[in-house]
Design an enzyme around this catalytic site. Structure first.
Site: not given
Length: 335
Positions: A146-148, A151, A238
């Site tokens: 996932g993107c979160y 990061a 993000e």
């Protein structure tokens, strides 16, 4: 040239994949599809008119297998597993951008739905490149993080040996509106988002168990992850801020420099990071600071690229024996 396709070409991550693949020196884009039906690429993405000549078909496993050696699935959660199963059985390598293959079975079924392809779930490789590079070289199925979590994990994983893992981990995350996808909603309406910022799914977001699971996978540490995402009035980008408790004295930036010394797409910053410096690129920028036992780690990525499509392309490069960085975007959208 290795023949590749994109199933789910109508969304933002599908668009980013197409843009990178049409100039990729090792991949030939031979198939585009959606689950809705036949259309044209310019109808889906007017910006690509005159650039891509492929017709967009209704997704079909047999057609994909006939046209491709590797396929990217840029489909919603729960939709990918039906396609992936059939494609792998036909000898097609798969890079899945959904959540369908990125979690352990119990975690997935607790937060999504019953899994319909348990066999290949066990065989999938989590495509957080810096931590699973060697495994991806042998993979038939790569599962995009996932993107979160991308990061967050890139920022905090180097520090797990130095923090009190019995203390809560607090993650404050902010994402541009493209992270919510292309589908229209009241939440992403211009009038709602413009000049505004708000949290959503605080302490209940499905990326929290993904972060916790992968910390345990890499370091064997079980942590209580308190994750709160926010939507900000930006198209892409993000910024994740992580707060933890140190158990020993360290130089945070030196820890990062040593840990990522051989990772060219991780940039360790001397000052707090921002989303504009990574927009349009595969880079992850990381900054860290401490005050006594308090540790602050901040990471910035492009949510559509490093958080999804360029990370998927890096995984595909490794799966096909290419250099990890082949065809990845590195020039930020500045100003």
């Amino acid at each position: 040239m290795i023949k590749v396709g994109v199933v789910g070409a109508s969304g933002y991550t599908g668009l980013e994949l197409v843009k990178m693949l049409i100039t990729h020196p090792g991949f030939e884009l031979t198939y585009l599809a959606t689950t809705q039906g036949d259309t044209t690429i310019e109808a889906l993405h007017p910006s690509l008119e005159g650039v891509v000549t492929l017709e967009v078909e209704k997704a079909d496993v047999n057609a994909v297998a006939d046209a491709c050696e590797l396929v990217f699935l840029a489909l919603p959660h729960k939709a990918s597993m039906g396609f992936a199963k059939g494609l792998i059985e036909k000898g097609v390598k798969v890079v899945d951008l959904s959540a369908d293959y990125r979690l352990e079975l119990d975690t997935y079924e607790a937060h999504y739905c019953e899994h319909e392809d348990k066999e290949h779930l066990d065989e999938s490789v989590y495509a957080l490149i810096e931590y699973y590079r060697e495994e991806l070289k042998e993979a038939e199925l790569a599962a995009g993080p996932g993107c979160y979590p991308t990061a967050t994990l890139l920022g905090i994983l180097p520090f797990i040996p130095y923090i009190d893992t019995s203390a809560p981990l607090f993650v404050d995350a902010k994402s541009g509106v493209s992270g919510a996808g292309k589908k229209l909603s009241e939440t992403t309406h211009f009038v709602t988002v413009n000049d505004n910022i708000f949290a959503y799914n605080p302490l209940k977001h499905r990326h929290a168990p993904e972060i916790a699971e992968k910390i345990e996978k890499v370091h064997g540490a079980k942590m209580n992850v308190n994750f709160v995402p926010h939507l900000i009035p930006a198209t892409r980008g993000e910024l994740v801020s992580v707060y933890a408790t140190l158990k020993e004295d360290i130089d945070p930036l030196e820890v990062l420099r040593k840990h990522y010394a051989n990772d060219r797409f991780i940039r360790i910053r001397e000052k707090p990071v921002d989303i504009k410096s990574t927009a349009g690129t595969h880079f992850c920028d990381i900054y860290a600071a401490k005050n006594g036992h308090a540790l602050f780690v901040s990471s910035a990525i492009d949510n559509l690229l490093r958080g999804a499509s360029s990370q998927a392309l890096a995984a595909a490069n490794l799966m096909c024996g290419y250099d990890e960085g082949m065809g990845l975007p590195v020039i930020p959208y500045m100003p």
